[in-house]
Design a protein around this motif. Structure first.
Motif, PDB file in Angstrom:
ATOM      1  N   ILE A  16      16.169 123.191 122.583  1.00 47.30           N
ATOM      2  CA  ILE A  16      17.209 121.925 122.941  1.00 47.30           C
ATOM      3  C   ILE A  16      17.987 121.238 122.005  1.00 47.30           C
ATOM      4  O   ILE A  16      19.059 120.750 123.107  1.00 47.30           O
ATOM      5  N   LYS A  17      18.051 121.404 120.911  1.00 39.38           N
ATOM      6  CA  LYS A  17      19.199 121.186 120.034  1.00 39.38           C
ATOM      7  C   LYS A  17      20.845 122.035 121.309  1.00 39.38           C
ATOM      8  O   LYS A  17      21.501 120.821 121.139  1.00 39.38           O
ATOM      9  N   GLU A  34      23.318 119.496 114.303  1.00 37.96           N
ATOM     10  CA  GLU A  34      22.020 121.130 114.111  1.00 37.96           C
ATOM     11  C   GLU A  34      21.393 120.653 112.387  1.00 37.96           C
ATOM     12  O   GLU A  34      20.754 120.917 112.922  1.00 37.96           O
ATOM     13  N   LYS A  35      21.852 118.971 112.310  1.00 40.39           N
ATOM     14  CA  LYS A  35      21.463 118.842 111.675  1.00 40.39           C
ATOM     15  C   LYS A  35      19.959 117.929 111.985  1.00 40.39           C
ATOM     16  O   LYS A  35      18.649 117.461 111.182  1.00 40.39           O
ATOM     17  N   ARG A 280      25.478 109.451 122.370  1.00 43.17           N
ATOM     18  CA  ARG A 280      25.061 109.740 123.937  1.00 43.17           C
ATOM     19  C   ARG A 280      25.497 111.233 124.708  1.00 43.17           C
ATOM     20  O   ARG A 280      25.044 111.400 125.733  1.00 43.17           O
ATOM     21  N   ALA A 281      24.992 112.499 123.822  1.00 44.67           N
ATOM     22  CA  ALA A 281      24.856 113.306 123.571  1.00 44.67           C
ATOM     23  C   ALA A 281      23.445 113.367 124.281  1.00 44.67           C
ATOM     24  O   ALA A 281      22.904 114.064 124.892  1.00 44.67           O
ATOM     25  N   LYS A 282      22.409 112.779 123.187  1.00 45.61           N
ATOM     26  CA  LYS A 282      21.036 112.314 123.517  1.00 45.61           C
ATOM     27  C   LYS A 282      20.293 112.155 124.025  1.00 45.61           C
ATOM     28  O   LYS A 282      19.939 112.332 125.669  1.00 45.61           O
ATOM     29  N   LEU A 366      14.614 112.013 120.390  1.00 47.47           N
ATOM     30  CA  LEU A 366      14.610 112.451 121.355  1.00 47.47           C
ATOM     31  C   LEU A 366      13.840 112.423 122.631  1.00 47.47           C
ATOM     32  O   LEU A 366      12.476 111.585 122.122  1.00 47.47           O
ATOM     33  N   LEU A 367      14.137 111.239 123.585  1.00 50.42           N
ATOM     34  CA  LEU A 367      13.258 111.062 124.234  1.00 50.42           C
ATOM     35  C   LEU A 367      12.957 111.689 125.495  1.00 50.42           C
ATOM     36  O   LEU A 367      13.283 113.409 125.927  1.00 50.42           O
ATOM     37  N   VAL A 368      11.598 112.063 126.533  1.00 46.65           N
ATOM     38  CA  VAL A 368      10.912 113.338 126.470  1.00 46.65           C
ATOM     39  C   VAL A 368      10.556 112.951 128.581  1.00 46.65           C
ATOM     40  O   VAL A 368      10.667 112.066 128.786  1.00 46.65           O
ATOM     41  N   PRO A 369      10.637 113.624 128.794  1.00 49.72           N
ATOM     42  CA  PRO A 369      10.752 113.847 130.343  1.00 49.72           C
ATOM     43  C   PRO A 369       8.198 113.661 130.629  1.00 49.72           C
ATOM     44  O   PRO A 369       7.937 114.469 130.604  1.00 49.72           O
ATOM     45  N   ALA A 370       8.496 112.350 130.437  1.00 46.19           N
ATOM     46  CA  ALA A 370       6.689 111.978 130.982  1.00 46.19           C
ATOM     47  C   ALA A 370       7.215 111.068 131.686  1.00 46.19           C
ATOM     48  O   ALA A 370       7.945 110.179 131.417  1.00 46.19           O
TER      49      ALA A 370
END
Length: 791
Positions: A16-17, A34-35, A280-282, A366-370
Motif C-alpha cells: 500500500i505504501k 516511507e515514514k 495529495r498522494a494519499k 488512510l481512507l479505506v474501501p468500504a
C-alpha cells in the motif's frame, strides 16, 4: 505497536505504501510516505483522515491545486544558510518556481477559507513574503539566467564583449575573404574552436596564413586557424568574460545574502509543500480504490460494512473477470474474538488480512474501501501470526515459530490489542496442537483481547460455541457446485469439506471410503451436520436477500405514495386559497356590475329594448365568472403576476421595502434591488408600484444613498484602542462602506509591537467583501496603516 515487525509486510501494508509513494511529486513527499506508521492518538488519526478526505473532495469537485513546480526548497535553504556560500543561477531559478507554487497554494486556500479547515492547518498561518520573489526576478530573466542589466557593471561588460566580438568577426571575415581569393580555404565558413573564431584552411596552405592552429578535421585535410589579427581581441573578450563571471558571482552572493534572513521561512515553505504532496498522494490512492472515511471511535472495536481488500480490488479493476466479494464483520465488547472456519481457498485468510490491513490503514490516516457506515476503533497493539516463519539461523521450526509468537501474545496482549492468527494450531500433531491452541485461545479471551483467528480444528469450534466473547463464523460454500462463495457468515462454524472437495477432484471412491472409516463416525456426523447447516444457511440467506429486495421495493412505493399525498395536500390548500380569493373578486365585480346595471336602467328610463340588452350583458358577465370559478383560475392574481417585468418597481408586502426587479427566476421568484442590497422574494409577496409611487421610491433611495456617501469618511483610527473595541469600530465602518459601495478604507493602527496590526489583518482576511489589503507607502506611515480594498 505491531508485532512481529514483518507482520506489516504480510498484511500487505508495505505494498500500500509503495502505491502511495508512486503518487508523490517530490522526493521529500516520497520520504514522508516511507515514514507512515500506525498511530494510537485519536485526535491525530482523526486529523490525518479528515485531511485526506478533504483533499479527495478537492480533487473531485474543485479546481486543481496549482502544484506545477515542486523543486525541493530545503537543500537550497541549507546552502543559503552558510555564510559565504551562494546559490547558482539554476538553483535560484528552481527556488523561484517553487516559491511561486507555494504562494499560489497559499492563495488557493485563502480564497477558500473555511472550506477545507483541516488542510488549512497545514498552512500554519504562513506569510507570503513576496519580496523574496521580487528580489530574484530583478536578477534572473524568464530563462533563469542573470539579466544583462542586473547591475551597471554587468551591462557595461556585456556591451564591451559584444563590441569586441563584432570587431573580431569583422577582421576575421577580411582574412577569410583574402584566403578564399587565393584558394587557400576548404569548404565551409568561419567556425569556433576552443571558444575562439577560426577559419578552415587546406592543410597544404596552413603555413600561408599567420595564426594559431586550434584543430584539424578527422581526415587531416583541413586545419582550423585563428588568425593573428584577432588574437588580442579574443584575449580581451576572454578577459571581459572572466570579469563578467566575477560580476555575476558577486550579484548571486549579494542575492543569497538578502535571502539568508528568510531561511527559517523557506524551511516552513518546504514543510508545507512536502505535507501537501503527501496528503495529495494519499487522496489520489483513495480515489483509485474508491475509499471513504469511516466512522472513527475511541474504543477498541470495529464494524466493517461492504469492506473490500484494497489490493484485490485494484486487481479486479484491471481484470474484469475477477470480482471482490465485500466483507461484513463486527468485533465489539460482546463478540471479541471471531473464529473463522471453512474450506481451504474459501477466503478465511483474506477475511483476516482485510481486517488487519484496514486497521493499519485507518490508524495511519488512510481512507479505506468500504461503506461510509463502517466504523473502526483504535488499538494500541496489533499482533499477527501469518505464514511460515521458520528460521535456520534461530534453529526454529514452523511450529516453534508459532509457539514463540503465542508466548508473546499471551504475555503482552490486552483489551486494546488486535490479534490476527492464520491457521491456528497447525504445524504439529493435531492431537496436541488442538488442545494447545484451545488453551492459548482461552487465555487470550480471559484478557479481553480482540481479534480474528482462522482454523480447521473442531475442538476450537466447540470452544467458541460454548464460550462467551468468542464467536464462530464461517465462509459460505456452495456444497452442490462445490465452490466457495467468499461470504462471511457469522454465528456458526464451517465445514472443511475435505471429503467433498476430494471427490470433486476425482480421488478414487475406495480411497474416500477408507478415509471416512479412518476419520471416525463422530467426525463424519459433525461434518455432515455442518454441511447440512451450510446448505440451510445458504437457503435462508437467499430468502433473506429476496425479502430484503421486496422490502426495498415496498419502501420505495411507500415513499412515492407519501410524496404524492403531501403534494396533493399542498395543492388542495393552494386551490382552496385561490378559490376563496377568486370568490371575493367575483363578489366585488358582481356588486359593481349590479350598481352599474341599475344606473344604466335609470338612465334609459326602463326602456324595454334597452333594458333587455342590459340584462343580456349582465348574464354574459355572470357566465364568464361562473366558468372562471369552475376552472379554478385565480384571474386577478395571475394577471397581476404576469404583468410584472424586469425593471418594474414593487413593494414587499410584509416589510414595506421598495425596490426594482432585477430578474424573474423560473420558480416565480423575484430578485429585487433594495439600494445596494439584493433580496429574493416570491411574486405573491409583492405589490407593483404605480408611476407616482415609483418616482417617490426612486427619489427616496437616491436621497438616502447620496446623503450616506456625502456623510461617509473612509478612514478609521484605532490607535491606542483595545483589540475588541478596535475591531468593533472597524466592523461598523466597513459595513457602511459596503452598503454604499465605497471602494476602499484606510485603517490607522500604528506600528508598536505589531499586535494590533496582526489582529486587524486577521479580521480583514475573514471579511468576505475584502478582496485584498496592503501597507501605506513607507513615506506616509508604512505598515502602521492598512488600506483595505472592497469588492
Amino acid at each position: 505497536m505491531v508485532y512481529p515487525e514483518n507482520a506489516i509486510d504480510k498484511l500487505g501494508f508495505l505494498e500500500i505504501k509503495n502505491l502511495i509513494r508512486e503518487k508523490c511529486l517530490s522526493e521529500s513527499g516520497r520520504q514522508m510516505v516511507e515514514k507512515i506508521q500506525p498511530q494510537a492518538r485519536y485526535e491525530q488519526i482523526d486529523r490525518f483522515l479528515r485531511q485526506t478526505q478533504e483533499f479527495k473532495n478537492l480533487l473531485q469537485h474543485d479546481t486543481p491545486l496549482p502544484v506545477d513546480h515542486m523543486y525541493a526548497i530545503q537543500p537550497l535553504a541549507e546552502k543559503a544558510k552558510v555564510e559565504g556560500a551562494f546559490l547558482s543561477e539554476d538553483e535560484f531559478f528552481h527556488l523561484l518556481l517553487s516559491l511561486r507554487t507555494v504562494y499560489s497554494v497559499i492563495q488557493y486556500f485563502n480564497e477558500r477559507e473555511g472550506q477545507y479547515p483541516y488542510l488549512e492547518l497545514l498552512l500554519e498561518h504562513l506569510p507570503v513574503e513576496k519580496s523574496i520573489i521580487r528580489g530574484i526576478e530583478n536578477v534572473l530573466d524568464a530563462r533563469g539566467k542573470v539579466k544583462e542589466n542586473a547591475s551597471r557593471l554587468l551591462l557595461e561588460l556585456h556591451q564591451q564583449i559584444l563590441k569586441n566580438e563584432q570587431e573580431a568577426r569583422k577582421r576575421l571575415d577580411t582574412v577569410f575573404r583574402n584566403a578564399q581569393a587565393n584558394g587557400w580555404t576548404a569548404d565551409g565558413g568561419t567556425t569556433i574552436r576552443d571558444g575562439r573564431l577560426c577559419i578552415p584552411i587546406l592543410a597544404e596552405n596552413k603555413r600561408k596564413v599567420r595564426g594559431l592552429i586550434h584543430d584539424e578535421s578527422a581526415t587531416g585535410q583541413t586545419a582550423f586557424i585563428e588568425p593573428e589579427e584577432v588574437f588580442h581581441l579574443h584575449n580581451k573578450i576572454r578577459d571581459l568574460e572572466f570579469e563578467r563571471k566575477r560580476e555575476i558571482i558577486r550579484i548571486l552572493v549579494e542575492l543569497t545574502n538578502t535571502l539568508r534572513p528568510h531561511v527559517p521561512l523557506l524551511f516552513a515553505y518546504h514543510g508545507l509543500m512536502t505535507k501537501l504532496d503527501f496528503v495529495r498522494a494519499k487522496a489520489l490512492f483513495a480515489m483509485d480504490i474508491d475509499a471513504v472515511m469511516p466512522v472513527l471511535n475511541r474504543e477498541a472495536a470495529l464494524d466493517l460494512v461492504n469492506a473490500r481488500h484494497p489490493l484485490l480490488y485494484l486487481s479486479s479493476k484491471q481484470d474484469a473477470s475477477h470480482t471482490v466479494v465485500p466483507l461484513n464483520i463486527k468485533i465489539d465488547q460482546t463478540d471479541r474474538i471471531i473464529l473463522v472456519s471453512g474450506p481451504n481457498a474459501g477466503g478465511k485468510s483474506v477475511c483476516m488480512k482485510t481486517v488487519g490491513l484496514f486497521q493499519l490503514m485507518v490508524q495511519s490516516g488512510l481512507l479505506v474501501p468500504a461503506d461510509e457506515r463502517s466504523s473502526l476503533g483504535i488499538f494500541k497493539q496489533i499482533y499477527a501470526d501469518i505464514g511460515d516463519d521458520q528460521s535456520i539461523e534461530s534453529d526454529l521450526s514452523t511450529y516453534s515459530a508459532h509457539l514463540s509468537k503465542m508466548k508473546h501474545f499471551s504475555l503482552f496482549a490486552d483489551a486494546k490489542t488486535l490479534v490476527l492468527i492464520d491457521e491456528f494450531g497447525t504445524g504439529t500433531d493435531p492431537q496436541f496442537g488442538g488442545p494447545i491452541a484451545e488453551a492459548v485461545l482461552e487465555k487470550l479471551n480471559e484478557k479481553k483481547v480482540r481479534g480474528v483467528i482462522t482454523t480447521h480444528y473442531s475442538n476450537l469450534k466447540l470452544f467458541a460455541n460454548n464460550t462467551e466473547g468468542v464467536q464462530n463464523a464461517s465462509m459460505l460454500f456452495d456444497n452442490q457446485r462445490l465452490r466457495p462463495l467468499y461470504i462471511l457468515q457469522m454465528g456458526k462454524p464451517g465445514s472443511s469439506y475435505a471429503i467433498e472437495i476430494a471427490r470433486k477432484i476425482g480421488l478414487p471412491k475406495d480411497i474416500l471410503d477408507l478415509a471416512k472409516v479412518k476419520i471416525g463416525k463422530q467426525q463424519n456426523r459433525v461434518d455432515r451436520l455442518l454441511a447440512d447447516l451450510e446448505r440451510d444457511k445458504k437457503e435462508t440467506h437467499d430468502t433473506k436477500l429476496t425479502i430484503r429486495k421486496k422490502e426495498k421495493e415496498l419502501e420505495a412505493l411507500k415513499t412515492e405514495y407519501d410524496t404524492l399525498r403531501v403534494h396533493l395536500e399542498e395543492n388542495k390548500k393552494d386551490i382552496l386559497r385561490k378559490a376563496k380569493e377568486e370568490a371575493k373578486d367575483i363578489l366585488k365585480d358582481a356588486n359593481k356590475l349590479i350598481e352599474n346595471t341599475i344606473a344604466e336602467i335609470k338612465t334609459v328610463k326602463a326602456d324595454r329594448e334597452k333594458t333587455k340588452l342590459i340584462r343580456d350583458k349582465v348574464n354574459q358577465s355572470l357566465h364568464q365568472h361562473t366558468e372562471a370559478v369552475k376552472k379554478n383560475i385565480p384571474q386577478k392574481a395571475t394577471s397581476a403576476h404576469s404583468e410584472l417585468e424586469v425593471g418594474d418597481w414593487v413593494r414587499i408586502d410584509d416589510t414595506g421595502a421598495e425596490g426594482e426587479i432585477l430578474e424573474i427566476t423560473r420558480n416565480d421568484s423575484l430578485i429585487i434591488a433594495l439600494g445596494s442590497l439584493r433580496t429574493v422574494v416570491k411574486k405573491n409577496r409583492v405589490t407593483q408600484l404605480k408611476s407616482k409611487q415609483k418616482s417617490k421610491a426612486i427619489k427616496r433611495q437616491t436621497t438616502v444613498s447620496s446623503e450616506s456617501i456625502a456623510d461617509f469618511h473612509p478612514e478609521v483610527d484605532v490607535r491606542g484602542m483595545r483589540t475588541e473595541d478596535a475591531l468593533q469600530k472597524i466592523e461598523l465602518v466597513l459595513d457602511r462602506a459596503v452598503m454604499i459601495g465605497y471602494p476602499s478604507l484606510k485603517i490607522i493602527h500604528g506600528k508598536g509591537d505589531g499586535i494590533l496590526r496582526k489582529f486587524v489583518r486577521d479580521y480583514l482576511r475573514k471579511y468576505n467583501h475584502i478582496s485584498r489589503f496592503e501597507d501605506e507607502h513607507a513615506d506616509r506611515g508604512g505598515d502602521g496603516i492598512t488600506y483595505a480594498f472592497i469588492d
